[in-house]
Design a protein around this motif. Sequence first.
Motif, PDB file in Angstrom:
ATOM      1  N   GLN A   4       0.836  -1.193   0.000  1.00  0.00           N
ATOM      2  CA  GLN A   4       0.000   0.000   0.000  1.00  0.00           C
ATOM      3  C   GLN A   4       0.871   1.243   0.000  1.00  0.00           C
ATOM      4  O   GLN A   4       1.895   1.299   0.668  1.00  0.00           O
ATOM      5  N   SER A   5       0.434   2.234  -0.785  1.00  0.00           N
ATOM      6  CA  SER A   5       1.159   3.500  -0.788  1.00  0.00           C
ATOM      7  C   SER A   5       0.714   4.328   0.414  1.00  0.00           C
ATOM      8  O   SER A   5      -0.425   4.211   0.860  1.00  0.00           O
ATOM      9  N   PRO A   6       1.606   5.157   0.926  1.00  0.00           N
ATOM     10  CA  PRO A   6       1.241   5.986   2.071  1.00  0.00           C
ATOM     11  C   PRO A   6       0.119   6.960   1.681  1.00  0.00           C
ATOM     12  O   PRO A   6       0.036   7.389   0.541  1.00  0.00           O
ATOM     13  N   PRO A   7      -0.726   7.305   2.618  1.00  0.00           N
ATOM     14  CA  PRO A   7      -1.805   8.249   2.310  1.00  0.00           C
ATOM     15  C   PRO A   7      -1.248   9.651   2.063  1.00  0.00           C
ATOM     16  O   PRO A   7      -0.116   9.961   2.417  1.00  0.00           O
ATOM     17  N   ALA A   8      -2.064  10.478   1.440  1.00  0.00           N
ATOM     18  CA  ALA A   8      -1.661  11.866   1.185  1.00  0.00           C
ATOM     19  C   ALA A   8      -1.477  12.593   2.518  1.00  0.00           C
ATOM     20  O   ALA A   8      -2.208  12.365   3.462  1.00  0.00           O
ATOM     21  N   ARG A   9      -0.459  13.448   2.563  1.00  0.00           N
ATOM     22  CA  ARG A   9      -0.198  14.256   3.760  1.00  0.00           C
ATOM     23  C   ARG A   9       0.054  15.676   3.329  1.00  0.00           C
ATOM     24  O   ARG A   9       0.448  15.933   2.186  1.00  0.00           O
ATOM     25  N   GLN A  10      -0.148  16.592   4.240  1.00  0.00           N
ATOM     26  CA  GLN A  10       0.142  17.988   3.961  1.00  0.00           C
ATOM     27  C   GLN A  10       0.720  18.658   5.193  1.00  0.00           C
ATOM     28  O   GLN A  10       0.465  18.246   6.320  1.00  0.00           O
ATOM     29  N   TRP A  11       1.521  19.708   4.935  1.00  0.00           N
ATOM     30  CA  TRP A  11       2.135  20.483   6.002  1.00  0.00           C
ATOM     31  C   TRP A  11       1.753  21.937   5.797  1.00  0.00           C
ATOM     32  O   TRP A  11       1.759  22.447   4.674  1.00  0.00           O
ATOM     33  N   ARG A  12       1.420  22.602   6.888  1.00  0.00           N
ATOM     34  CA  ARG A  12       0.896  23.964   6.806  1.00  0.00           C
ATOM     35  C   ARG A  12       1.530  24.865   7.857  1.00  0.00           C
ATOM     36  O   ARG A  12       2.131  24.397   8.819  1.00  0.00           O
ATOM     37  N   VAL A  13       1.342  26.146   7.646  1.00  0.00           N
ATOM     38  CA  VAL A  13       1.816  27.160   8.594  1.00  0.00           C
ATOM     39  C   VAL A  13       1.048  26.983   9.903  1.00  0.00           C
ATOM     40  O   VAL A  13      -0.174  26.828   9.889  1.00  0.00           O
ATOM     41  N   PRO A  14       1.736  26.994  11.046  1.00  0.00           N
ATOM     42  CA  PRO A  14       1.023  26.904  12.321  1.00  0.00           C
ATOM     43  C   PRO A  14       0.015  28.051  12.466  1.00  0.00           C
ATOM     44  O   PRO A  14       0.294  29.186  12.062  1.00  0.00           O
ATOM     45  N   THR A  15      -1.134  27.771  13.028  1.00  0.00           N
ATOM     46  CA  THR A  15      -2.217  28.744  13.146  1.00  0.00           C
ATOM     47  C   THR A  15      -1.804  30.000  13.902  1.00  0.00           C
ATOM     48  O   THR A  15      -2.285  31.089  13.602  1.00  0.00           O
TER      49      THR A  15
END
Length: 143
Positions: A4-15
């Motif tokens: 299985q391929s890893p699921p999609a992930r995202q990184w964002r600016v801290p709130t």
Amino acid sequence: MLPQSPPARQWRVPTVLPVVKLAGALVLAAAGLLFADGDRVQLVLAGLAAAALAGWALRDLVAPVRLAVDPEGITVRRGFAGRQRLPWPVVEAIRVDRRTRRGLTAETLEVDAGDSLHLFGRYDLGAPPEEVAEALLAARPAG
């Protein structure tokens, strides 16, 4: 059984960052109004600095996701609020650059796509660059 391929992930600016930037813009504007004493130059400079800081905060609010990965490739922020898709075949290298200066170490995630180099700091990602690099390399298909 297929791997299985890893699921999609995202990184964002801290709130908290856009909130701090907006608060700083308000403080600059207030300081300009309080301490300008009729000096238009000081007032204009404080207003310009406050507007720049507010624009920077606006970018963080409009496009908080700086980097995303899925089995097909990486999506990076481009310009003020645009995005650019980098399929895995164009991604030449993913590495973390560490530089120490005056006792402080700065880490930058580098995504080299041949014609373009994308740089991300800890505050762009909301996570340590080393951790993000490991996740990106794990998501990259073998071969």
